[in-house]
Design a protein around this motif. Structure first.
Motif, PDB file in Angstrom:
ATOM      1  N   ASN A 294       0.846  -1.192   0.000  1.00 43.12           N
ATOM      2  CA  ASN A 294       0.000   0.000   0.000  1.00 43.12           C
ATOM      3  C   ASN A 294       0.882   1.242   0.000  1.00 43.12           C
ATOM      4  OD1 ASN A 294      -2.877  -1.045   0.411  1.00 43.12           O
ATOM      5  ND2 ASN A 294      -1.773  -2.075   2.057  1.00 43.12           N
ATOM      6  N   MET A 295       0.402   2.243  -0.707  1.00 44.00           N
ATOM      7  CA  MET A 295       1.108   3.524  -0.771  1.00 44.00           C
ATOM      8  C   MET A 295       0.260   4.579  -0.076  1.00 44.00           C
ATOM      9  SD  MET A 295       1.918   5.858  -4.103  1.00 44.00           S
ATOM     10  CE  MET A 295       2.489   7.551  -3.880  1.00 44.00           C
ATOM     11  N   GLY A 296       0.921   5.556   0.526  1.00 42.10           N
ATOM     12  CA  GLY A 296       0.182   6.622   1.175  1.00 42.10           C
ATOM     13  C   GLY A 296       0.961   7.926   1.168  1.00 42.10           C
ATOM     14  N   VAL A 297       0.280   8.974   1.565  1.00 44.41           N
ATOM     15  CA  VAL A 297       0.877  10.303   1.709  1.00 44.41           C
ATOM     16  C   VAL A 297       0.437  10.853   3.056  1.00 44.41           C
ATOM     17  CG1 VAL A 297       0.922  12.661   0.832  1.00 44.41           C
ATOM     18  CG2 VAL A 297       0.980  10.755  -0.767  1.00 44.41           C
ATOM     19  N   ASP A 298       1.375  11.409   3.806  1.00 39.33           N
ATOM     20  CA  ASP A 298       1.091  11.973   5.126  1.00 39.33           C
ATOM     21  C   ASP A 298       0.456  10.939   6.056  1.00 39.33           C
ATOM     22  OD1 ASP A 298       2.101  14.425   4.319  1.00 39.33           O
ATOM     23  OD2 ASP A 298       0.151  15.116   3.610  1.00 39.33           O
ATOM     24  N   GLY A 299       0.899   9.689   5.932  1.00 39.65           N
ATOM     25  CA  GLY A 299       0.434   8.626   6.824  1.00 39.65           C
ATOM     26  C   GLY A 299      -0.883   8.001   6.434  1.00 39.65           C
ATOM     27  N   GLU A 303      -6.329   4.911  -2.005  1.00 41.74           N
ATOM     28  CA  GLU A 303      -6.961   3.913  -2.850  1.00 41.74           C
ATOM     29  C   GLU A 303      -6.474   4.070  -4.285  1.00 41.74           C
ATOM     30  OE1 GLU A 303      -8.802   1.531  -1.736  1.00 41.74           O
ATOM     31  OE2 GLU A 303      -8.861   2.270   0.337  1.00 41.74           O
ATOM     32  N   ALA A 304      -6.689   3.025  -5.090  1.00 41.32           N
ATOM     33  CA  ALA A 304      -6.203   3.034  -6.471  1.00 41.32           C
ATOM     34  C   ALA A 304      -6.819   4.169  -7.277  1.00 41.32           C
ATOM     35  CB  ALA A 304      -6.499   1.688  -7.137  1.00 41.32           C
ATOM     36  N   THR A 305      -8.105   4.479  -7.016  1.00 41.60           N
ATOM     37  CA  THR A 305      -8.750   5.552  -7.781  1.00 41.60           C
ATOM     38  C   THR A 305      -8.124   6.904  -7.472  1.00 41.60           C
ATOM     39  OG1 THR A 305     -10.432   5.665  -6.030  1.00 41.60           O
ATOM     40  CG2 THR A 305     -10.937   4.336  -7.985  1.00 41.60           C
ATOM     41  N   GLU A 306      -7.800   7.139  -6.191  1.00 39.88           N
ATOM     42  CA  GLU A 306      -7.182   8.420  -5.834  1.00 39.88           C
ATOM     43  C   GLU A 306      -5.770   8.511  -6.374  1.00 39.88           C
ATOM     44  OE1 GLU A 306      -6.559  11.280  -1.895  1.00 39.88           O
ATOM     45  OE2 GLU A 306      -7.355   9.239  -1.683  1.00 39.88           O
ATOM     46  N   MET A 307      -5.022   7.394  -6.358  1.00 38.59           N
ATOM     47  CA  MET A 307      -3.680   7.400  -6.946  1.00 38.59           C
ATOM     48  C   MET A 307      -3.735   7.712  -8.433  1.00 38.59           C
ATOM     49  SD  MET A 307      -1.983   4.091  -5.062  1.00 38.59           S
ATOM     50  CE  MET A 307      -0.646   4.075  -6.234  1.00 38.59           C
ATOM     51  N   SER A 308      -4.710   7.135  -9.117  1.00 40.66           N
ATOM     52  CA  SER A 308      -4.847   7.392 -10.548  1.00 40.66           C
ATOM     53  C   SER A 308      -5.195   8.849 -10.814  1.00 40.66           C
ATOM     54  CB  SER A 308      -5.915   6.468 -11.143  1.00 40.66           C
ATOM     55  OG  SER A 308      -6.131   6.750 -12.503  1.00 40.66           O
ATOM     56  N   ALA A 309      -6.077   9.414  -9.987  1.00 40.80           N
ATOM     57  CA  ALA A 309      -6.450  10.818 -10.175  1.00 40.80           C
ATOM     58  C   ALA A 309      -5.271  11.747  -9.965  1.00 40.80           C
ATOM     59  CB  ALA A 309      -7.592  11.171  -9.219  1.00 40.80           C
ATOM     60  N   ARG A 310      -4.354  11.358  -9.094  1.00 48.29           N
ATOM     61  CA  ARG A 310      -3.171  12.186  -8.829  1.00 48.29           C
ATOM     62  C   ARG A 310      -2.001  11.845  -9.762  1.00 48.29           C
ATOM     63  NH1 ARG A 310      -2.320  12.802  -2.305  1.00 48.29           N
ATOM     64  NH2 ARG A 310      -4.428  13.417  -1.749  1.00 48.29           N
ATOM     65  N   LEU A 314       2.455   3.030  -8.650  1.00 46.69           N
ATOM     66  CA  LEU A 314       3.018   2.047  -7.725  1.00 46.69           C
ATOM     67  C   LEU A 314       3.207   0.743  -8.490  1.00 46.69           C
ATOM     68  CD1 LEU A 314       3.839   1.143  -4.864  1.00 46.69           C
ATOM     69  CD2 LEU A 314       1.437   0.570  -4.441  1.00 46.69           C
ATOM     70  N   THR A 315       4.463   0.321  -8.674  1.00 49.22           N
ATOM     71  CA  THR A 315       4.772  -0.887  -9.438  1.00 49.22           C
ATOM     72  C   THR A 315       5.764  -1.749  -8.671  1.00 49.22           C
ATOM     73  OG1 THR A 315       6.516   0.265 -10.657  1.00 49.22           O
ATOM     74  CG2 THR A 315       4.331   0.201 -11.669  1.00 49.22           C
ATOM     75  N   LEU A 316       5.867  -3.005  -9.060  1.00 46.51           N
ATOM     76  CA  LEU A 316       6.808  -3.945  -8.462  1.00 46.51           C
ATOM     77  C   LEU A 316       7.589  -4.629  -9.568  1.00 46.51           C
ATOM     78  CD1 LEU A 316       4.095  -4.006  -6.490  1.00 46.51           C
ATOM     79  CD2 LEU A 316       5.381  -5.813  -5.348  1.00 46.51           C
ATOM     80  N   VAL A 321       9.999  -2.317  -4.850  1.00 43.73           N
ATOM     81  CA  VAL A 321       8.696  -1.665  -4.904  1.00 43.73           C
ATOM     82  C   VAL A 321       8.974  -0.233  -5.345  1.00 43.73           C
ATOM     83  CG1 VAL A 321       6.658  -0.957  -3.611  1.00 43.73           C
ATOM     84  CG2 VAL A 321       7.812  -3.107  -3.046  1.00 43.73           C
ATOM     85  N   ILE A 322       8.349   0.215  -6.427  1.00 44.90           N
ATOM     86  CA  ILE A 322       8.717   1.481  -7.057  1.00 44.90           C
ATOM     87  C   ILE A 322       7.523   2.432  -6.994  1.00 44.90           C
ATOM     88  CG2 ILE A 322       9.591   2.589  -9.149  1.00 44.90           C
ATOM     89  CD1 ILE A 322      10.570  -0.228 -10.011  1.00 44.90           C
ATOM     90  N   VAL A 323       7.764   3.598  -6.423  1.00 45.88           N
ATOM     91  CA  VAL A 323       6.770   4.669  -6.377  1.00 45.88           C
ATOM     92  C   VAL A 323       7.241   5.794  -7.282  1.00 45.88           C
ATOM     93  CG1 VAL A 323       5.684   6.429  -4.925  1.00 45.88           C
ATOM     94  CG2 VAL A 323       6.014   4.115  -4.041  1.00 45.88           C
ATOM     95  N   GLU A 324       6.360   6.279  -8.151  1.00 48.00           N
ATOM     96  CA  GLU A 324       6.706   7.411  -9.016  1.00 48.00           C
ATOM     97  C   GLU A 324       5.563   8.420  -8.959  1.00 48.00           C
ATOM     98  OE1 GLU A 324       8.384   8.483 -13.489  1.00 48.00           O
ATOM     99  OE2 GLU A 324       7.805   6.436 -12.994  1.00 48.00           O
ATOM    100  N   ILE A 325       5.906   9.673  -8.683  1.00 49.50           N
ATOM    101  CA  ILE A 325       4.890  10.720  -8.617  1.00 49.50           C
ATOM    102  C   ILE A 325       5.383  11.917  -9.415  1.00 49.50           C
ATOM    103  CG2 ILE A 325       4.050   9.970  -6.361  1.00 49.50           C
ATOM    104  CD1 ILE A 325       5.535  12.310  -5.140  1.00 49.50           C
TER     105      ILE A 325
END
Length: 904
Positions: A294-299, A303-310, A314-316, A321-325
């Motif tokens: 699971n990925m998060g911001v500020d603790g 959810e996947a929909t919010e990650m997509s909107a932003r 998140l890939t492996l 485990v790779i996070v790209e923003i």
């Protein structure tokens, strides 16, 4: 209810003691449970000092940095006057009920110079958390925490091989009679401390009814650094000794956390974080399974929909485990800096990853939660000024930004005066700010009436022209570092005139490749000139731009790369080009209308090919008018452009030449070079002209390990090979010379040739061994793009014969049954002298594709017109049968390329 889900509910009690009346807004407190952590947000502090303490037994204990790391607290204050407090639910002062309910009381004291007494707020919250894993690890910037389940007599099984895993060797049933006496640290050398000594050294050690909690400052003397899959990590490894009358047992407790910015990489547009998928210091079993990521911001988990909107990713892969923003995406915080009067920004965000894994050998699961505050390097971000003026509203409107929330507009100045914001409002200006769509920055909006004295105006040919020159003075808080932004605004307002006196007018639009200009004649009798850029529109120039028109208007189509267009800016995948069109009275040389059209055009300025060939195009910018593209070079001054003119320089080089450097990144390699002026004489000329330096970065990313999946299936043949209408495979290749014995391989694309070198093509009917089938060339031509319908186009073969209008026509080569060729009727060969393209050298700056339309014939029918046509010019063609296009010849298309053309 949420409390039943384990995320908890809270009771918030705020007590305010003797708050003096003041202008500052009240602070805002928000508290919520985030699994095994509590988060308290305190905002609107202004200039007040915040002191945080824990409240226990009606007493307050101030949370100093050493106590915070020992007891599981993190206090973070930002440059905007906000504070965030994190507390582990198992912190030293929490009231613990059966390891399921945890209550924490915090005291928040605000101190200010202009009040008699301090403000005090009491925050009490209960978090419910019962979904414990066998082991839970928290990585915060100031501490590491591990919470381990203690074995109970009902679930104890003696391990078969106790030495293979320290946790197995330590796992023995214990009851409330056991107490912690000794801590053994492995650094990795063994170091023994009594529990009271370890606590004096800053370690938090506690035993609850079902769990052992160990907390260490990050880092500490007893931790050590280990490289895990290329990421530096701080490792804590201990064995906790429990004793009871004549009984001793031990429990392993350890943690491993990435060091600050460990595994973090920045590009111009994104942040990439690589966390090892398998954290070796924490895993002892060969059979390891990752259950959740699971990925998060500020603790807070996303959810996947919010990650997509932003636009978060998140890939492996096998290792990470790779996070790209994207830089500037929602969830960010912009920190502003001012240096030498220029505005810089850094992008800050607190990322979180939570992993859950299990080890089959122990049947234990581990929940691993790591927080990583990230701040990008400083980037120069001068505020942009957007002219949003609508002349009919008689008001200039300028948008200035984006800037961070820590930036304040202090004053606005014109060439004649400096105005404070209060002065501006008194004069009728409107000054306000609004949040940018991403929520990370703001934009200032300034409106100035046309009637104000800072606005200049003049009349010209029935039009009133308004001008406004403003400089905006900004301060970066809290240091009040200054920087400025300048706006030059211009607006035209037509004077009211009778309908019978309508002047000519011009308008336009863009698509992905061209400007479209529409000029209306207006009232008959107006005599005017049209100026495109700096040139008067002549008949020949109009024809070049596809002139079309009627009695009321005419239109032009101008490519964005035309000489009359000016390039304003260049990015890695687009060009911002501007076309200026002026309508002018020839007798008085006064302008009727000045029109500018600026658009972004997507184009590939840099191309990276699989064989290591790199092509790059440097384009002359309007801001560097004296730049001579012919003088540009790569890092190695000997590597000049392959082709250049007054507008651009085109480079072709390989990844191991011309000073190209290589950098290894996780799973990829980065090749970098740059295009600039290296000639000292040219540099002195540019310095004297006070123009900005020209420097174009060239970079290519190549994957190191990439797997491609391919699939295929078979089907029965639908027709016999000798059927002229059958489904046959045709292939076109380029030979190294006229022996046609060695060919360029597909993986060698692009093919590079000098202008004078001929090209040798071979077209073959693949998989055919039937001499009764022949392949014939109907049409062959060359284009600059892979699309065979694109323009411009050079005809090479027309109706089976060499193009008679070509000064250097193609040469057909005979094919003999020799070597790999068994049936010459299945093969056709021809040679293209490169001089065939010499008449349009300006178009040879990119690459060439050659296309052919072929037909398959039955040689058993020699009287068939489709296979029995003689070319009129017998001196430069193949003797014998040639193809003429029949009513339905069944053409097949083949393409070869790209072929890069280089000047000698």
């Amino acid at each position: 209810m949420d409390c039943l889900a384990g995320l908890g509910w809270f009771i918030l009690l705020v007590a305010v003691v003797n708050i003096e009346a003041q202008n500052k807004p009240p602070i805002k407190i928000n508290s919520k449970c985030l699994g095994n952590l509590l988060r308290v947000d305190v905002s609107r502090l202004g200039g007040r000092f915040l002191e945080v303490s824990v409240v226990i037994n009606n007493s307050s204990i101030i949370l100093k940095p050493s106590l915070s790391s020992k007891c599981g607290f993190t206090i973070k204050k930002d440059h905007l006057g906000n504070a965030v407090i994190y507390a582990s639910v198992q912190n030293c002062f929490a009231q613990n009920v059966d390891d399921k309910a945890f209550t924490t009381k915090l005291g928040l004291r605000l101190q200010s110079d202009n009040v008699v007494e301090d403000e005090f707020y009491l925050v009490e919250e209960t978090c419910y958390y019962s979904s414990w894993a066998s082991r839970e690890i928290i990585c915060k910037p100031n501490y590491m925490e591990v919470s381990v389940k203690k074995a109970a007599p009902t679930d104890y099984n003696l391990p078969a091989y106790p030495d293979s895993d320290p946790r197995k060797a330590a796992e023995q049933p214990m009851d409330a009679g056991f107490r912690i006496t000794t801590v053994v640290f492995f650094t990795p050398e063994e170091r023994v401390m009594q529990v009271d000594e370890a606590q004096r050294n800053g370690y938090g050690i506690s035993s609850t009814p079902t769990r052992l909690v160990l907390r260490s400052p990050n880092p500490s003397r007893e931790t050590y650094t280990k490289d895990v899959a290329g990421v530096p990590m701080t490792v804590l490894s201990t064995s906790i000794i429990f004793e009871k009358t004549k009984l001793t047992t031990q429990l392993y407790a350890g943690a491993a956390c990435p060091q600050a910015q460990g595994g973090v990489y920045f590009t111009e547009t994104s942040i990439r974080w690589f966390l090892p998928r398998r954290i070796d210091p924490l895993i002892y079993s060969k059979h390891f399974r990752l259950l959740e990521v699971n990925m998060g911001v500020d603790g807070r988990k996303l959810e996947a929909t919010e990650m997509s909107a932003r636009n978060y990713s998140l890939t492996l892969d096998d290792l990470y485990v790779i996070v790209e923003i994207p830089i500037g995406a929602a969830g960010c915080q912009i920190k502003s800096h001012a240096q030498d009067g220029q505005y810089f920004t850094s992008y800050m965000i607190e990322l979180m990853l939570e992993l859950l894994w299990t080890e089959d050998d122990t049947n234990e699961d581990t929940r691993y939660k790591v927080f990583l505050p990230v701040e990008t390097p400083l980037q120069l971000q001068p505020p942009q000024v957007i002219d949003a003026t609508v002349p009919k509203e008689m008001m200039f409107k300028a948008l200035i930004g984006p800037v961070g929330f820590d930036v304040m507009l202090k004053n606005i100045s014109s060439p004649s005066e400096v105005l404070s914001l209060a002065d501006c409002i008194a004069r009728g200006f409107k000054v306000f700010d609004q949040m940018s769509p991403n929520g990370c920055s703001k934009v200032y909006i300034v409106e100035v009436p046309f009637t104000d004295r800072v606005v200049g105006q003049r009349k010209e040919m029935g039009v009133t022209i308004y001008n406004l020159h403003l400089t905006f003075g900004f301060l970066v808080l809290p240091k009040h570092a200054p920087f400025t932004a300048t706006a030059y605004l211009r607006a035209k307002l037509e004077d009211i005139a009778p309908p019978s006196a309508a002047p000519p007018s011009v308008s336009g639009s863009c698509d992905d490749k061209n400007f479209y200009v529409l000029v209306k004649y207006g009232t008959k009798g107006f005599n005017f000139q049209t100026i495109m850029g700096k040139r008067v529109l002549t008949g020949s120039l109009a024809q070049q731009y596809g002139l079309m028109g009627n009695d009321t208007h005419f239109s032009l189509i101008v490519p964005f790369s035309a000489a009359d267009a000016m390039v304003e800016a260049v990015e890695s995948s687009s060009i911002k080009s501007r076309l200026d069109v002026t309508l002018r009275y020839p007798k008085t040389n006064k302008n009727i209308q000045d029109f500018s059209l600026a658009c972004n055009f997507v184009t590939k300025l840099i191309e990276c090919f699989p064989n290591g060939t790199i092509t790059a195009m440097a384009i002359t910018l309007e801001s560097v008018p004296s730049l001579n593209p012919r003088r540009l070079t790569l890092r190695n001054p000997a590597c000049g452009p392959t082709y250049s003119n007054d507008q651009y320089a085109y480079f072709v080089f390989t990844a191991n030449s011309c000073g190209t450097t290589r950098k290894f990144l996780p799973n990829m390699m980065l090749y970098e070079n740059e295009i600039s002026i290296t000639d000292e004489l040219e540099l002195r000329k540019l310095a004297q002209s006070k123009e900005p330096e020209f420097d174009l970065k060239v970079f290519c990313y190549y994957d190191i390990n990439t797997n491609q999946a391919m699939g295929f299936n078979t089907r029965p043949r639908r027709s016999e090979p000798y059927d002229a209408r059958g489904e046959m495979q045709v292939e076109m290749r380029v030979a190294l010379d006229d022996s046609y014995s060695v060919f360029h391989r597909v993986e060698d694309d692009p093919i590079t040739k000098y202008l004078q070198q001929p090209l040798y093509f071979e077209v073959e009917l693949m998989g055919s061994y039937n001499p009764k089938v022949s392949i014939e060339l109907a049409y062959c031509w060359a284009t600059l793009e892979e699309d065979k319908m694109s323009l411009p186009r050079w005809d090479l073969i027309v109706n089976g014969c060499a193009n008679s209008r070509d000064p250097h026509p193609v040469i057909f080569h005979s094919v003999l049954p020799k070597g790999r060729v068994n049936d010459p009727s299945n093969v056709k060969r021809f040679e293209v002298p490169m001089f065939a393209f010499a008449e349009d050298k300006d178009n040879l700056n990119r690459q060439v594709f050659v296309h052919c339309e072929v037909v398959i014939c039955d040689v058993r029918n020699p009287v068939d017109a489709a296979c029995n046509v003689q070319c009129s010019d017998q001196d430069n063609t193949m003797k014998g049968q040639k193809l003429a296009v029949s009513d339905d010849p069944g053409f097949k298309s083949v393409t070869s390329g790209p072929i890069i053309i280089m000047s000698p």
